[in-house]
Design a protein around this motif. Structure first.
Motif, PDB file in Angstrom:
ATOM      1  N   GLY A 287     -38.546  -2.347 -20.399  1.00 39.89           N
ATOM      2  CA  GLY A 287     -38.928  -1.405 -19.336  1.00 39.89           C
ATOM      3  C   GLY A 287     -37.706  -0.960 -18.558  1.00 39.89           C
ATOM      4  O   GLY A 287     -37.129   0.088 -18.829  1.00 39.89           O
ATOM      5  N   ASP A 288     -37.271  -1.787 -17.580  1.00 42.22           N
ATOM      6  CA  ASP A 288     -36.067  -1.475 -16.828  1.00 42.22           C
ATOM      7  C   ASP A 288     -35.585  -2.732 -16.132  1.00 42.22           C
ATOM      8  O   ASP A 288     -36.280  -3.755 -16.109  1.00 42.22           O
ATOM      9  N   GLY A 289     -34.376  -2.668 -15.562  1.00 46.70           N
ATOM     10  CA  GLY A 289     -33.840  -3.814 -14.855  1.00 46.70           C
ATOM     11  C   GLY A 289     -32.344  -3.693 -14.658  1.00 46.70           C
ATOM     12  O   GLY A 289     -31.707  -2.742 -15.112  1.00 46.70           O
ATOM     13  N   TYR A 290     -31.790  -4.705 -13.937  1.00 53.23           N
ATOM     14  CA  TYR A 290     -30.359  -4.738 -13.644  1.00 53.23           C
ATOM     15  C   TYR A 290     -29.692  -5.821 -14.485  1.00 53.23           C
ATOM     16  O   TYR A 290     -30.279  -6.890 -14.724  1.00 53.23           O
ATOM     17  N   ILE A 291     -28.454  -5.552 -14.924  1.00 53.15           N
ATOM     18  CA  ILE A 291     -27.642  -6.566 -15.595  1.00 53.15           C
ATOM     19  C   ILE A 291     -26.268  -6.542 -14.946  1.00 53.15           C
ATOM     20  O   ILE A 291     -25.832  -5.518 -14.417  1.00 53.15           O
ATOM     21  N   GLN A 292     -25.589  -7.693 -14.970  1.00 48.42           N
ATOM     22  CA  GLN A 292     -24.265  -7.777 -14.365  1.00 48.42           C
ATOM     23  C   GLN A 292     -23.290  -8.372 -15.364  1.00 48.42           C
ATOM     24  O   GLN A 292     -23.619  -9.324 -16.073  1.00 48.42           O
ATOM     25  N   TYR A 293     -22.116  -7.808 -15.427  1.00 49.54           N
ATOM     26  CA  TYR A 293     -21.103  -8.263 -16.373  1.00 49.54           C
ATOM     27  C   TYR A 293     -19.739  -7.822 -15.869  1.00 49.54           C
ATOM     28  O   TYR A 293     -19.620  -7.101 -14.868  1.00 49.54           O
ATOM     29  N   MET A 294     -18.701  -8.261 -16.571  1.00 50.07           N
ATOM     30  CA  MET A 294     -17.349  -7.846 -16.225  1.00 50.07           C
ATOM     31  C   MET A 294     -17.046  -6.549 -16.961  1.00 50.07           C
ATOM     32  O   MET A 294     -17.001  -6.509 -18.195  1.00 50.07           O
ATOM     33  N   GLY A 295     -16.862  -5.469 -16.195  1.00 53.03           N
ATOM     34  CA  GLY A 295     -16.583  -4.174 -16.796  1.00 53.03           C
ATOM     35  C   GLY A 295     -15.277  -4.218 -17.567  1.00 53.03           C
ATOM     36  O   GLY A 295     -14.296  -4.829 -17.120  1.00 53.03           O
ATOM     37  N   PHE A 314     -36.338   4.738 -22.511  1.00 54.61           N
ATOM     38  CA  PHE A 314     -37.205   5.865 -22.870  1.00 54.61           C
ATOM     39  C   PHE A 314     -37.692   5.595 -24.285  1.00 54.61           C
ATOM     40  O   PHE A 314     -37.006   5.860 -25.277  1.00 54.61           O
ATOM     41  N   GLN A 315     -38.887   5.009 -24.364  1.00 56.99           N
ATOM     42  CA  GLN A 315     -39.357   4.432 -25.619  1.00 56.99           C
ATOM     43  C   GLN A 315     -39.653   5.483 -26.690  1.00 56.99           C
ATOM     44  O   GLN A 315     -39.568   5.183 -27.888  1.00 56.99           O
ATOM     45  N   ASP A 316     -40.006   6.710 -26.289  1.00 57.33           N
ATOM     46  CA  ASP A 316     -40.330   7.742 -27.285  1.00 57.33           C
ATOM     47  C   ASP A 316     -39.151   8.017 -28.214  1.00 57.33           C
ATOM     48  O   ASP A 316     -39.336   8.314 -29.398  1.00 57.33           O
ATOM     49  N   TRP A 317     -37.929   7.942 -27.659  1.00 58.66           N
ATOM     50  CA  TRP A 317     -36.736   8.247 -28.455  1.00 58.66           C
ATOM     51  C   TRP A 317     -35.825   7.030 -28.624  1.00 58.66           C
ATOM     52  O   TRP A 317     -34.722   7.154 -29.154  1.00 58.66           O
ATOM     53  N   ASN A 318     -36.292   5.829 -28.164  1.00 60.71           N
ATOM     54  CA  ASN A 318     -35.503   4.598 -28.274  1.00 60.71           C
ATOM     55  C   ASN A 318     -34.137   4.745 -27.591  1.00 60.71           C
ATOM     56  O   ASN A 318     -33.092   4.388 -28.153  1.00 60.71           O
ATOM     57  N   TRP A 319     -34.168   5.262 -26.379  1.00 62.88           N
ATOM     58  CA  TRP A 319     -32.946   5.460 -25.610  1.00 62.88           C
ATOM     59  C   TRP A 319     -32.898   4.470 -24.441  1.00 62.88           C
ATOM     60  O   TRP A 319     -33.929   4.198 -23.814  1.00 62.88           O
ATOM     61  N   ALA A 320     -31.716   3.968 -24.148  1.00 64.00           N
ATOM     62  CA  ALA A 320     -31.468   3.194 -22.929  1.00 64.00           C
ATOM     63  C   ALA A 320     -30.666   4.076 -21.980  1.00 64.00           C
ATOM     64  O   ALA A 320     -29.495   4.365 -22.229  1.00 64.00           O
ATOM     65  N   VAL A 321     -31.333   4.523 -20.905  1.00 63.96           N
ATOM     66  CA  VAL A 321     -30.685   5.393 -19.913  1.00 63.96           C
ATOM     67  C   VAL A 321     -30.104   4.485 -18.828  1.00 63.96           C
ATOM     68  O   VAL A 321     -30.842   3.733 -18.188  1.00 63.96           O
ATOM     69  N   SER A 322     -28.780   4.543 -18.615  1.00 64.71           N
ATOM     70  CA  SER A 322     -28.120   3.552 -17.767  1.00 64.71           C
ATOM     71  C   SER A 322     -27.090   4.186 -16.841  1.00 64.71           C
ATOM     72  O   SER A 322     -26.560   5.269 -17.120  1.00 64.71           O
TER      73      SER A 322
END
Length: 636
Positions: A287-295, A314-322
């Motif tokens: 669905g959605d959420g936050y992740i944290q990492y070292m850029g 966006f499940q229709d096109w299997n996209w992760a919008v970030s």
């Protein structure tokens, strides 16, 4: 000659500057500690605010782009329909123009061939789009992609899903000049699968034809995706903010860096072992959420920095919008905050130290002058104060005596009322004995009964005198006494007048013992009760109620006395305990009763007394009156 306390005051003034200086030094230290504490709080708030605000920003930007994608996707078929419709209308206009130009000089066959020649090579969408012409009898007139169909009957032609494409077109064109149909065909590079295609057909009435074209939804969406991704790649917000898109295979579809486009980074890992791309895809799928990492690299100033990213799938096109933000900006702000604190502490310390030194010098000189002045003034004031105290003591004694005499006058009047009934009874019994003796009706039993009644009445008269003697006793001695009995004693001194004046007195008394001056408390109770009684005389109420309560609360004995006489005027209620203040005629009151009541309660019994107007319910009726409250400490 100065007393010990006066010498202490002079010494205190002399040493006061040094004490204040020490206090100022302590204050400086406390301010320093406060600034450090404030800095820590500011740092924590800054961190929380920075994280919260930036999370809100990236969340807002991602959702804005997400809504844009959804909007474009939801309208894609409508746009596709509009596109093929425009193509057919354009060709229909060409055919109509040619027909009108040659209809009078050429045969139908010649015009048909002319139209076919024009449309056969008329292609669009990188030559993937083509046109066809059918007549309403099922005969194909033109098929630019598959000329072998021309001249054949296609009435029974079926698509991949078994739909009769020609017959469906005829049905939709019934009573219409144009219509859309949906068919499913394989594509040039994939003939086995069926792909949704939307056709638009328009009737050409002169030859009973319908002209059409169509486009695959997947091809249109591909163009739409490219348009969307191109737009998103160009988006910027704030100084370094951008939105990027990866598909669920790990391919970068949109990014600020053009060299990332088309790059697969499914195995991207930061220095702490966080699998960045895989975590992003996992979060998007959920669905959605936050992740944290070292850029890996912050665009400016090209350094590694912690990064928080918000992603939405966006499940229709299997996209992760970030989109994300780097914490480097927070580090810069914290350094500025630390520098600000240092400068602030430095400035305040210098200012306070300067002020302290100047204050010490000025205040030392001033204290020396004041101490000399006070020595002179103390002697003069001392004699005046003693004289003033003596005058006040005489005044208070006089007021107390006046109040006591007024209360005793009230009690004597009450005693005279209380004695009437027993004296009348004694007179009646003695006369009866005499008459019975003269008439010869006298017997011993009657005599004993009569003497018993006379003895009871005599005891009652004696108890009345005893109560009055206790009250009028000038000896002031603190004793432990039962408040419940004391209140009943005060009530008994007024009992006869209550009956004569139709006053209903109700009491709710707990058993509480206190230590103090019982007679003085009785004087206060009588003053308050008499005031209630006087208010009833002025109000002319038919129902007259006085309620006395004795309750224990918070280590205090509370005596509450209230009536239903309507209360005290709010404009004067705060003055009722002032000396000589009264609302009665001069012949009826002196204005010292409540003043002395307060003096007794506060100074002699070390308690408190107050009054306020109060509405209350008794026997399901609403009343209003004044409520006096006496509070006495319960000492061990």
């Amino acid at each position: 000659m100065l007393s010990g306390n006066e010498k202490k005051i002079i010494n205190f003034i002399n040493y006061l500057p040094f004490l204040v200086f020490i206090c100022l030094l302590l204050l400086i230290f406390l301010i320093y500690l406060h600034n450090i504490s404030t800095y820590q709080k500011d740092v924590n708030n800054l961190k929380k605010t920075f994280i919260k605000q930036n999370k809100e920003i990236i969340n807002s930007e991602v959702n804005r782009v997400y809504k844009y994608i959804v909007h474009e996707k939801s309208n894609s078929e409508e746009r596709l329909k509009e596109s093929v419709k425009n193509r057919v209308n354009e060709v229909h206009s060409i055919i109509t123009a040619n027909y009108n130009k040659y209809k009078d000089i050429e045969t139908k066959e010649q015009i048909t061939q002319r139209i076919k020649d024009i449309l056969r090579n008329y292609r669009y969408n990188n030559k993937q789009g083509y046109f066809f012409i059918n007549n309403f009898d099922g005969l194909n007139v033109l098929h630019s992609l598959n000329p072998s169909l021309e001249g054949t009957n296609i009435s029974n032609l079926k698509d991949k899903r078994g739909n009769f494409t020609f017959l469906d077109s005829i049905k939709t064109l019934k009573n219409k000049n144009s219509s859309f149909t949906t068919v499913y065909w394989g594509k040039e590079n994939d003939l086995d699968n069926d792909y949704k295609k939307i056709n638009y057909n328009k009737v050409f009435k002169p030859y009973n034809w319908f002209i059409g074209t169509g486009e695959y939804v997947v091809d249109f969406e591909k163009k739409l995706k490219n348009k969307i991704l191109s737009y998103i790649s160009s988006l910027r917000y704030s100084e370094y903010g951008y939105v990027f898109i990866i598909d669920y295979e790990g391919n970068y579809l949109a990014h600020i860096k053009k060299n990332y486009l088309g790059l697969n980074r499914i195995n991207l890992v930061d220095k702490n072992g966080v699998e960045i791309t895989k975590e992003t895809i996992k979060t998007a799928k959920n669905g959605d959420g936050y992740i944290q990492y070292m850029g890996t690299i912050k665009p400016e100033p090209n350094i590694a920095s912690p990064k928080t990213t918000y992603t939405k799938g966006f499940q229709d096109w299997n996209w992760a919008v970030s989109s994300g933000f780097y914490h480097y900006e927070l580090t810069k702000k914290l350094k500025l905050k630390e520098l600000e604190l240092y400068n602030k502490n430095k400035k305040e310390l210098i200012s306070l130290l300067s002020i302290s030194i100047i204050f010490l010098i000025v205040f030392t000189l001033l204290s020396l002058y004041i101490s000399r002045l006070l020595k002179k003034e103390f002697s003069r004031y001392k004699s005046e104060v003693f004289k003033y105290i003596e005058n006040n003591r005489e005044k208070d004694n006089l007021l107390a005596q006046q109040s006591k005499m007024a209360a005793m006058g009230e009690m004597l009047q009450n005693i005279s009322h209380q004695w009437r009934q027993p004296l009348s009874l004694i007179s009646t019994i003695s006369t009866g004995i005499k008459v019975n003796k003269e008439l010869g009706l006298f017997d011993e039993k009657t005599l004993i009964e009569s003497m018993t009644r006379i003895n009871d009445s005599t005891k009652y008269l004696s108890q009345t005198i005893e109560d009055f003697r206790d009250f009028s006793n000038p000896n002031k001695k603190q004793i432990e006494f039962d408040l419940k009995k004391t209140i009943k004693k005060a009530i008994s001194l007024q009992e006869v007048q209550f009956k004569e004046e139709d006053i209903n007195l109700i009491s709710y008394l707990d058993k509480i013992k206190v230590f103090g001056y019982e007679n003085e408390l009785i004087q206060v109770l009588l003053n308050i009760i008499n005031n209630c009684k006087d208010e009833f005389k002025r109000s002319n109420l038919e129902e007259r109620i006085i309620i006395i309560e004795l309750i224990k609360k918070n280590k205090k004995a509370n005596i509450l006395i209230k009536d239903n006489a309507g209360g005290i005027d709010e404009s004067i209620i705060n003055r009722v305990f002032e000396p000589y203040f009264t609302t009665k005629d001069k012949s009826q009151g002196t204005g010292i009763g409540l003043y002395m009541s307060r003096e007794i309660i506060v100074k002699h019994l070390e308690g408190s007394i107050s009054v306020k107007n109060e509405e209350f319910t008794f026997n399901k009726k609403e009343y209003k009156g004044a409520r006096f409250k006496i509070s006495l400490d319960l000492k061990n």
